[in-house]
Scaffold this active site. Structure first.
Site, mmCIF file in Angstrom:
data_model
loop_
_atom_site.group_PDB
_atom_site.id
_atom_site.type_symbol
_atom_site.label_atom_id
_atom_site.label_comp_id
_atom_site.label_asym_id
_atom_site.label_seq_id
_atom_site.Cartn_x
_atom_site.Cartn_y
_atom_site.Cartn_z
ATOM 1 N N ARG A 87 0.847 -1.197 0.000
ATOM 2 C CA ARG A 87 0.000 0.000 0.000
ATOM 3 C C ARG A 87 0.882 1.245 0.000
ATOM 4 O O ARG A 87 1.857 1.336 0.746
ATOM 5 C CB ARG A 87 -0.905 -0.006 1.230
ATOM 6 C CG ARG A 87 -1.887 1.142 1.320
ATOM 7 C CD ARG A 87 -2.714 1.024 2.599
ATOM 8 N NE ARG A 87 -3.534 -0.179 2.592
ATOM 9 C CZ ARG A 87 -3.940 -0.805 3.696
ATOM 10 N NH1 ARG A 87 -3.568 -0.356 4.888
ATOM 11 N NH2 ARG A 87 -4.689 -1.883 3.609
ATOM 12 N N ARG B 241 -2.299 6.326 9.809
ATOM 13 C CA ARG B 241 -2.327 5.853 8.426
ATOM 14 C C ARG B 241 -2.464 7.036 7.462
ATOM 15 O O ARG B 241 -2.372 8.203 7.847
ATOM 16 C CB ARG B 241 -3.502 4.876 8.238
ATOM 17 C CG ARG B 241 -3.497 3.676 9.205
ATOM 18 C CD ARG B 241 -2.506 2.619 8.792
ATOM 19 N NE ARG B 241 -2.590 1.412 9.617
ATOM 20 C CZ ARG B 241 -3.374 0.363 9.367
ATOM 21 N NH1 ARG B 241 -4.199 0.361 8.346
ATOM 22 N NH2 ARG B 241 -3.350 -0.703 10.169
ATOM 23 N N LYS C 246 -4.013 0.815 14.889
ATOM 24 C CA LYS C 246 -3.988 1.796 13.811
ATOM 25 C C LYS C 246 -4.770 3.052 14.189
ATOM 26 O O LYS C 246 -5.623 3.035 15.086
ATOM 27 C CB LYS C 246 -4.584 1.185 12.548
ATOM 28 C CG LYS C 246 -6.035 0.728 12.686
ATOM 29 C CD LYS C 246 -6.469 -0.029 11.453
ATOM 30 C CE LYS C 246 -7.868 -0.636 11.636
ATOM 31 N NZ LYS C 246 -8.261 -1.459 10.487
ATOM 32 N N LYS D 74 -6.625 6.626 12.264
ATOM 33 C CA LYS D 74 -7.047 7.179 10.981
ATOM 34 C C LYS D 74 -7.557 8.604 11.150
ATOM 35 O O LYS D 74 -8.301 8.900 12.090
ATOM 36 C CB LYS D 74 -8.138 6.308 10.359
ATOM 37 C CG LYS D 74 -7.664 4.897 10.025
ATOM 38 C CD LYS D 74 -8.761 4.056 9.408
ATOM 39 C CE LYS D 74 -8.243 2.669 9.018
ATOM 40 N NZ LYS D 74 -9.305 1.832 8.399
ATOM 41 N N CYS E 44 -14.700 -4.134 -0.220
ATOM 42 C CA CYS E 44 -13.301 -4.418 0.103
ATOM 43 C C CYS E 44 -12.789 -5.489 -0.850
ATOM 44 O O CYS E 44 -13.516 -6.006 -1.698
ATOM 45 C CB CYS E 44 -13.182 -4.885 1.552
ATOM 46 S SG CYS E 44 -13.948 -6.489 1.859
ATOM 47 N N CYS F 283 -7.241 -11.647 0.981
ATOM 48 C CA CYS F 283 -7.275 -11.138 2.349
ATOM 49 C C CYS F 283 -7.418 -12.293 3.331
ATOM 50 O O CYS F 283 -8.370 -13.085 3.257
ATOM 51 C CB CYS F 283 -8.421 -10.154 2.532
ATOM 52 S SG CYS F 283 -8.525 -9.530 4.228
ATOM 53 N N CYS G 86 -15.670 -9.347 5.736
ATOM 54 C CA CYS G 86 -15.536 -9.631 7.165
ATOM 55 C C CYS G 86 -16.007 -8.407 7.936
ATOM 56 O O CYS G 86 -16.289 -7.359 7.334
ATOM 57 C CB CYS G 86 -14.087 -9.987 7.512
ATOM 58 S SG CYS G 86 -13.008 -8.556 7.753
ATOM 59 N N CYS H 159 -13.515 -2.374 6.259
ATOM 60 C CA CYS H 159 -12.657 -1.576 5.377
ATOM 61 C C CYS H 159 -13.445 -0.719 4.398
ATOM 62 O O CYS H 159 -12.987 0.356 4.010
ATOM 63 C CB CYS H 159 -11.693 -2.493 4.621
ATOM 64 S SG CYS H 159 -10.448 -3.258 5.679
#
Length: 570
Positions: free
Chosen positions: A79, A148, A212, A214, A433, A439, A478, A482
């Protein structure tokens, strides 16, 4: 609840790993040179995230490779860190070339306004990341327990306010970067010299963040970044063409776990106002509060949303203001009208043009019918503006000279690329996603299923006279969220292979969560379950009433704005 976690509490294994990693080096260099396996060790795979890559495997091949007693078909996702989603034509061409030489021949635009490369073999990791850096981009902190990619409404040519917001997004991103030299040593072969000072992380420390983090910046009335899904959101407040500051929102996040009511999506809450020149300081101090008080004993409970819910919004604001050394102002009025992107051509204040193209699931590739990747490559060869990736997986060909507008139209048409005139409003508001086959967290299909799902729903909507009615549809493989499924009017979240939980009732402006309507729906039954609701909507909707508002008024689900009530409302 006012003190940070004490050292005697049992920390997660990831905390010990980070502390012992020598500032994110681990033994990654050794693993990259090991020709015996296509993988890195489990510990190094975790550290690799901080460098912008996830270790995965092709799950379509798992069973057959197990049968043949072969290791999984290991692959890597890489990424790019690209604040605000902006790149030059030269950088676009570089990403295109790298995708074809070191990945699976496609580019994927993510919901965080950046590129992902998929299908990368271990031996291609280093040349790919080096190539990204040669294009004056990088992958540092695109993943991992750090801040991120910072996202924002990313067309600075629309108004002066948009320009200031984009510049601030870049400034926040740069300010919050990790300082370790490990990245440049591993991927760019930089060697420390006798004068090199020891590594330190003045912001993050040796264990970085608990999870993480954001950040998103929005410019009302368009909430195209889903600002309330962010750990930290800045909502621009303008007076005419002048940016006067930002409302500060904290504690958003989409991730949860099936069957665990202690995990839930949450909307960020507006806690105050800051002037533009103070926004970077606010961002730093919010990150520091989470660094010091976030839960390092349970990664499922380690996001800022849980820190705030555990200790209270009043506690968080007080702690933040103590660290800032000044008080936030009272929030200013604002209004959002929609999420999503506006499509087609729009002219900026300077007379130049900007074209937003819809890209299904953000996948830039060539097919027999639509040669999208080739078309954008050809545009990049003569375009002298830039490209802008959106938080809704689309691309803007931005800052186009009037003389080049017709040429771009002709080139796209010649390659089969539609300019959205005949697409349904549902399609134009659909996200997904990646999910299977790469994934490792995916429980069900998402990107590969979305086109079929959209086509089936489009046939139903056409019959009901709803083709032009915008409906937010989001699918994930899931519950980690995302594609921000819990802010969709129709959200489908993978439960197991071929089965989904169906959520309804978010609002079109991204200011209300949806609610579980039906659990464990078979993939082939989803449209049948939705059909009577959409038929009811077609018969009895009020003027300008969105589907998410209708299902609440009709009593199918209850409104949910508080994350703690997400599981209780059903």
């Amino acid at each position: 609840m006012g003190e940070p976690l004490t050292p005697d509490l049992k920390l997660t294994a990831e905390e010990a790993l980070k502390e012992a990693s020598n500032f994110l080096r681990g033994t990654i260099a050794v693993g990259l040179d090991d020709p015996v396996t296509g993988a890195l060790s489990e510990e190094d795979a975790k550290l690799l995230k901080f460098h912008g890559s996830y270790q995965q495997d092709d799950r379509d091949l798992r069973v057959e490779r197990q049968r043949q007693k072969l290791e999984p078909a290991y692959l890597f996702m890489v990424r790019v860190r690209m604040p605000g989603g902006v790149c030059t034509p030269a950088q676009w061409l570089a990403m295109d070339a790298l995708a074809r030489s070191h990945a699976n021949g496609t580019l994927r635009i993510t919901t965080r306004q950046t590129f992902q490369f998929h299908g990368v073999l271990k031996r291609h990791l280093k040349p790919l990341i080096a190539g990204i850096n040669q294009a004056l981009l990088n992958t540092l902190a695109a993943c991992g327990d750090v801040n991120r990619n910072v996202i924002c409404h990313n067309n600075p040519y629309l108004t002066p306010v948009h320009g200031e917001v984009y510049r601030l997004a870049r400034a926040i991103s740069d300010h919050l970067l990790p300082r370790t030299r490990a990245y440049r040593e591993l991927w760019l072969d930089e060697k420390p010299s006798a004068d090199t000072v020891p590594d330190e992380e003045p912001l993050y420390g040796p264990t970085y963040l608990p999870r993480k983090f954001k950040i998103g910046l929005a410019v009302p009335p368009v909430n195209d970044v889903d600002v309330f899904a962010q750990d930290l959101g800045f909502i621009a407040v303008a007076e005419g063409a002048r940016l006067v500051g930002f409302n500060v929102a904290v504690g958003g996040g989409m991730g949860m776990s099936h069957g665990d009511p202690a995990t839930y999506p949450r909307l960020a809450e507006v806690i105050g106002f800051c002037p533009p020149e103070k926004a970077v300081q606010v961002a730093e101090e919010v990150v520091k509060v989470q660094r010091d008080y976030g839960d390092r004993t349970n990664r499922k409970h380690a996001r800022l949303k849980y820190t705030i819910d555990d200790r209270g919004v009043a506690w968080f604001r007080h702690t933040l203001e103590q660290r800032l050394g000044w008080r936030l102002g009272e929030p200013r009025p604002f209004r959002f009208e929609r999420t999503g992107d506006g499509y087609g051509w729009v002219q900026g204040r300077d007379g130049r043009w900007h074209l937003t193209l819809f890209i299904m699931s953000g996948r830039v590739k060539d097919t027999q019918e639509v040669r999208l990747m080739t078309a954008l490559r050809e545009v990049a060869k003569f375009h002298d503006g830039d490209f802008r990736l959106t938080a809704n997986q689309n691309v803007i060909i931005a800052n186009v000279k009037p003389a080049n507008k017709a040429r771009i139209d002709e080139l796209l048409q010649a390659h089969g690329v539609s300019l959205q005139e005949d697409m349904s409003a549902l399609r134009l508001n659909a996200l997904s996603c990646v999910a299977l086959p790469t994934c490792g967290l995916a429980m069900a299909e998402s990107e590969r299923w979305l086109p079929d799902l959209v086509e089936r729903l489009e046939r139903l909507l056409e019959r009901l006279g709803l083709k032009e009615e915008p409906i937010l549809l989001r699918v994930t493989g899931c519950p980690n969220g995302c594609a921000r499924p819990y802010l969709a009017e129709i959200g489908l979240v993978g439960k197991s292979l071929g089965r989904y939980n169906l959520y309804l009732g978010a609002d079109f402006a991204g200011e209300r969560l949806n609610q579980l309507y039906r659990e464990n729906v078979a993939q082939e039954e989803v449209v049948d379950v939705l059909a009577p609701l959409l038929e009811h909507y077609a018969r009895e909707r009020r003027k300008a009433e969105h589907f998410g508002d209708f299902v609440i008024r009709a009593g199918y689900v209850k409104p949910v704005r508080n994350g703690k009530a997400f599981h209780d409302a059903a």
